[in-house]
Structures are given as structure tokens and as C-alpha cells.
Design a protein around this motif. Sequence first.
Motif, PDB file in Angstrom:
ATOM      1  N   TYR A  20      16.248  49.109 102.815  1.00 11.71           N
ATOM      2  CA  TYR A  20      15.189  49.421 102.883  1.00 11.71           C
ATOM      3  C   TYR A  20      14.332  48.206 104.172  1.00 11.71           C
ATOM      4  O   TYR A  20      12.950  49.103 104.307  1.00 11.71           O
ATOM      5  CB  TYR A  20      14.275  49.162 101.789  1.00 11.71           C
ATOM      6  CG  TYR A  20      13.029  49.280 101.410  1.00 11.71           C
ATOM      7  CD1 TYR A  20      13.328  51.063 100.852  1.00 11.71           C
ATOM      8  CD2 TYR A  20      12.163  49.028 101.611  1.00 11.71           C
ATOM      9  CE1 TYR A  20      11.635  51.258 101.151  1.00 11.71           C
ATOM     10  CE2 TYR A  20      10.885  49.753 101.592  1.00 11.71           C
ATOM     11  CZ  TYR A  20      11.033  50.775 101.275  1.00 11.71           C
ATOM     12  OH  TYR A  20       8.924  51.241 101.011  1.00 11.71           O
ATOM     13  N   GLY A  61       4.624  45.815  93.458  1.00 10.13           N
ATOM     14  CA  GLY A  61       5.774  47.556  93.784  1.00 10.13           C
ATOM     15  C   GLY A  61       6.484  46.991  95.145  1.00 10.13           C
ATOM     16  O   GLY A  61       6.516  47.984  96.162  1.00 10.13           O
ATOM     17  N   THR A  67       6.876  46.047 105.194  1.00 11.23           N
ATOM     18  CA  THR A  67       5.452  47.226 104.052  1.00 11.23           C
ATOM     19  C   THR A  67       4.906  45.704 103.900  1.00 11.23           C
ATOM     20  O   THR A  67       3.057  46.217 103.595  1.00 11.23           O
ATOM     21  CB  THR A  67       5.770  48.466 103.707  1.00 11.23           C
ATOM     22  OG1 THR A  67       6.189  47.806 103.207  1.00 11.23           O
ATOM     23  CG2 THR A  67       5.941  49.487 105.086  1.00 11.23           C
ATOM     24  N   ASP A  99       7.144  43.001  91.995  1.00 11.37           N
ATOM     25  CA  ASP A  99       8.054  44.378  91.879  1.00 11.37           C
ATOM     26  C   ASP A  99       9.174  43.744  91.070  1.00 11.37           C
ATOM     27  O   ASP A  99       8.745  42.799  89.715  1.00 11.37           O
ATOM     28  CB  ASP A  99       9.301  43.950  93.241  1.00 11.37           C
ATOM     29  CG  ASP A  99       9.865  45.533  94.004  1.00 11.37           C
ATOM     30  OD1 ASP A  99      10.345  45.689  93.065  1.00 11.37           O
ATOM     31  OD2 ASP A  99       9.092  46.405  94.401  1.00 11.37           O
ATOM     32  N   PHE A 132       4.971  46.978  85.927  1.00 10.91           N
ATOM     33  CA  PHE A 132       3.867  47.157  86.849  1.00 10.91           C
ATOM     34  C   PHE A 132       3.336  48.137  85.104  1.00 10.91           C
ATOM     35  O   PHE A 132       2.661  48.398  85.137  1.00 10.91           O
ATOM     36  CB  PHE A 132       3.465  47.723  88.041  1.00 10.91           C
ATOM     37  CG  PHE A 132       4.395  48.473  88.080  1.00 10.91           C
ATOM     38  CD1 PHE A 132       4.247  50.417  88.031  1.00 10.91           C
ATOM     39  CD2 PHE A 132       4.314  49.042  89.661  1.00 10.91           C
ATOM     40  CE1 PHE A 132       5.429  51.029  88.097  1.00 10.91           C
ATOM     41  CE2 PHE A 132       5.490  50.065  90.534  1.00 10.91           C
ATOM     42  CZ  PHE A 132       5.461  50.411  89.564  1.00 10.91           C
ATOM     43  N   SER A 148       1.493  50.758  96.971  1.00  8.52           N
ATOM     44  CA  SER A 148       1.837  52.098  97.821  1.00  8.52           C
ATOM     45  C   SER A 148       3.088  52.508  97.844  1.00  8.52           C
ATOM     46  O   SER A 148       4.526  51.766  97.719  1.00  8.52           O
ATOM     47  CB  SER A 148       1.625  51.870  99.213  1.00  8.52           C
ATOM     48  OG  SER A 148       2.343  53.091 100.190  1.00  8.52           O
TER      49      SER A 148
HETATM   50  C1  LIG Z   1       9.589  53.270  97.754  1.00 11.05           C
HETATM   51  S1  LIG Z   1       9.378  50.928  97.463  1.00 11.05           S
HETATM   52  C2  LIG Z   1       7.358  50.909  98.563  1.00 11.05           C
HETATM   53  C3  LIG Z   1       7.767  49.711  98.388  1.00 11.05           C
HETATM   54  C4  LIG Z   1       6.794  49.025  99.461  1.00 11.05           C
HETATM   55  N1  LIG Z   1       4.737  48.621  98.976  1.00 11.05           N
HETATM   56  C5  LIG Z   1       6.127  50.110 100.079  1.00 11.05           C
HETATM   57  O1  LIG Z   1       4.797  50.974 100.254  1.00 11.05           O
HETATM   58  O2  LIG Z   1       6.850  50.039 101.721  1.00 11.05           O
HETATM   59  C6  LIG Z   1       9.127  51.266  96.092  1.00 11.05           C
HETATM   60  C7  LIG Z   1       9.830  49.658  94.944  1.00 11.05           C
HETATM   61  O3  LIG Z   1       8.057  49.962  93.297  1.00 11.05           O
HETATM   62  C8  LIG Z   1       8.723  49.291  93.115  1.00 11.05           C
HETATM   63  N2  LIG Z   1       9.169  49.575  91.447  1.00 11.05           N
HETATM   64  C9  LIG Z   1       9.091  50.861  90.934  1.00 11.05           C
HETATM   65  N3  LIG Z   1       8.839  50.650  89.510  1.00 11.05           N
HETATM   66  C10 LIG Z   1       8.270  49.562  89.311  1.00 11.05           C
HETATM   67  C11 LIG Z   1       7.567  49.189  88.174  1.00 11.05           C
HETATM   68  N4  LIG Z   1       8.108  49.239  87.314  1.00 11.05           N
HETATM   69  N5  LIG Z   1       7.099  47.846  88.765  1.00 11.05           N
HETATM   70  C12 LIG Z   1       7.222  47.150  89.200  1.00 11.05           C
HETATM   71  N6  LIG Z   1       7.949  47.057  90.333  1.00 11.05           N
HETATM   72  C13 LIG Z   1       8.283  48.708  90.622  1.00 11.05           C
HETATM   73  C14 LIG Z   1      10.656  49.494  92.711  1.00 11.05           C
HETATM   74  O4  LIG Z   1      11.467  47.978  92.750  1.00 11.05           O
HETATM   75  C15 LIG Z   1      10.847  49.348  94.928  1.00 11.05           C
HETATM   76  O5  LIG Z   1      10.694  47.700  95.101  1.00 11.05           O
END
Ligand SMILES: C[S@@+](CC[C@H](N)C(=O)[O-])C[C@H]1O[C@@H](n2cnc3c(N)ncnc32)[C@H](O)[C@@H]1O
Length: 368
Positions: A20, A61, A67, A99, A132, A148
Motif C-alpha cells: 500500500y 484509519g 500518507t 487503524d 473507529f 482520509s
Molecule cells: C485506503 S487506507 C487509507 C489510509 C490513509 N488514511 C490514506 O489516506 O492513505 C484505509 C485504512 O482504513 C483502515 N480502516 C478500515 N476500517 C477501519 C476501522 N473500522 N477502524 C480503523 N481503521 C479502519 C484500513 O485498515 C486501512 O488501513
Amino acid sequence: MGGRTTSVLHMKGGNDESSYAKNSSIQEKVIVMTKPIRTRAIDDLFSNNPSSRTICIADLGCSSGPTSLLVTSELVETISRTRRRLALESQEIQVFLNDLPGNDFNTVFRLLQEKDNHDVPRCYYNGVPGSFYNRLFPIESLHFVHSSYSLHWLSQVPEGLENNKESIYLSSKCPSSVKEAYHKQFHNDFSMFLKHRAVELVPGGGMVLTMQGRTSTEIGNDGCVTNYELLAEAISDMVSEGHIQEQELHSFNIPYYNPTPNEISTLIQEEGSFIIDHLEPLELDWTDYNVYETPLDKNDGFFVMKSMRSAIEPMLLHHFDEGILDDMFSRYQNKIANCMAKEIPGVTHIIISLKKKTMESSASIQDH
Ligand SMILES: C[S@@+](CC[C@H](N)C(=O)[O-])C[C@H]1O[C@@H](n2cnc3c(N)ncnc32)[C@H](O)[C@@H]1O
């Protein structure tokens, strides 16, 4: 695939070409484009709430790519500049990176170590594993929350998707029961998210959220839906050729939802703890996945495929055999390339800036 997202969702960790960290170009663009909204929210926060000595900010997250540090460094700089401009005394900042527990926090902490450690003001970084959609922080302990590209992930695959056989998400062909099941799950999850953050933020605290969304109430051909439709087609082709069992496709659904701005604003108003400062869609398209920005590779779908793979491969591995994934993603890339040759779908994002109501703002809203 059923059950809670907590145990199966995480982006592909590490720092290699398929991680990622190396495939989050569109997420980075979104962060750069939304900077003015965060700057305004922080300005507003300190203009109305100047007294705290320790400022607590959280990125929810955060994942394992650059990022997260991009955004937290920017927030620290903005806080510092705003406080200087308002002639407020300097302060220390607690930065919370949250996360799910399966996230590769080690890579995040290593990136932190590589970053120069002379933050002014002094910053203390903390990892917070957990969902979250639950409580993560003490009552009224946070000043600013950022998230984000994360809130389109649901807490679980919705119940009641037995009839979603050929699709793995919503599609124009889905029965209405499937649309309702996804809508209901998002409704429950986003309401819980707001409820918990309302407890954790100080009155007047700010929150800027960006997630994938859509502008039409109809499930149509937007980039996000098309992405999953094309992946479902790739899987379906492999079923027809006997590489994947039909039941594996029928029982696989993505715990994802891209809401409309209207759905979001209704839920915020129903929950009642926040004032909406800003809510608008932001459009990018599939070429924004291209990390090198060379027109050469623009239409071959490679970057869209790599980005999707780095986000959903860990989840696919819980359901499908590892040996079929290269074939699945190669077919998927071809389908994306065909689609891009005809038109390049737009990917809608929704940006939301909220402020937690204070006693005074609640009273003045009631007076009107
Ligand atoms: C696409 S990534 C985005 C990461 C970063 N914020 C960015 O903008 O690049 C989405 C992230 O959200 C996290 N995520 C999804 N559901 C979540 C939850 N219920 N609680 C905490 N994190 C979560 C995923 O594990 C993942 O790492």
C-alpha cells in the motif's frame, strides 16, 4: 465472506512494489487537494478555543503508507503557524495514529523514525489499534480528528446479501434488498462513528473526513462501482473456466459503501452533535492512480489494478486461494484497460468538515 471487517481488512503492509505504501498515489492526491479545508478547520478551532496547553489530534484509519505522516506533519505545521499568527503560547502536540489491529504499524513507526525528529512544537506519536466504530479515546480528550480514505470501509459485510450472487458489491443489476442491506450497514456504522467522536472531541473540536462516495442516488457507472463490477466479472470468468467454485463468488461481498453527500448530511443532522462547515464532492479519475504520471501507461489499467490489489488482497486471501490471485488481477487489469479505452470513469470523493457543537452553539441553533 461474512463477519466483521476487523479480522480481515488491512492494506498490504511493508514497503515493496506491491505494498500500500508504494501504491497510494490517489490517496496522496486527495490529501494534497483537501489541505485548504483542514487549514480552515484548524484556524477556526484556535480562534474559538485558544487555551489548551496540550493539543491532541488523531488520524483514523492511518494505514501503513507515507500518507498518514504526510497529513499529521501538515497538521502539526498548520497548528504551529496558526498559533503564532494568533499570538497564542506554544504548546505540545499528541498525535494519535489509529487503524485496525492487523495494520502494519511497524512500517508506520519506522517511517516516523526516518522522519527528522525535531518537530517544533514538540510532538508525541502514539499508535492506537482498534476500530473507529468503537470508542478509542477518553471523554473530551481530542481537539481535532482527521480521516482520509477509510470511512467507506464498513464494520462488517452487511447481512442479507444472499441474493447478491454475481456481484461482489452494489451494481446496477442488484436486487433492491441488496441495496437496502448496504445502505442500512452504512447508516449504522457512520452513526456510531459520529456518536463516539462526539464523546471524544472537546466542545468546538474539529473533524475533517474524506471518503469515496457518489453523486447520484442511482447505483450507476461511477469509478468505484465499476471497479468492483469489473473485479466480479474477472472472478466470474474464472468460475466459467473452472478455476474458482461458483459458491466462492456467490458468498463473497466487499464491506464497502460509497454514500451520496445527501445520505451523509442526513446522518450528521440526525446524530445532532456536529455543525457542518463544509460538505462537497471532489472528482478525480482513474488516471490519478498513476504513480509516475507518465501518459505512457495511462490506459493499460496497471496502476488502478495495483492500487486495488494493495488495498484488497489481504481480504481476498481470507476467501480465495492465494494461487489464483495473479490470474484474477491480470484479468481485472485487462477489463480496466478496455473500460479506460472507452471512457475514464470519475471517482467521487466526499469531503466533510465538522465542528462539535458547544453549549452556546446548541442553544443558538435551538433559538432559531
Ligand atoms: C485506503 S487506507 C487509507 C489510509 C490513509 N488514511 C490514506 O489516506 O492513505 C484505509 C485504512 O482504513 C483502515 N480502516 C478500515 N476500517 C477501519 C476501522 N473500522 N477502524 C480503523 N481503521 C479502519 C484500513 O485498515 C486501512 O488501513
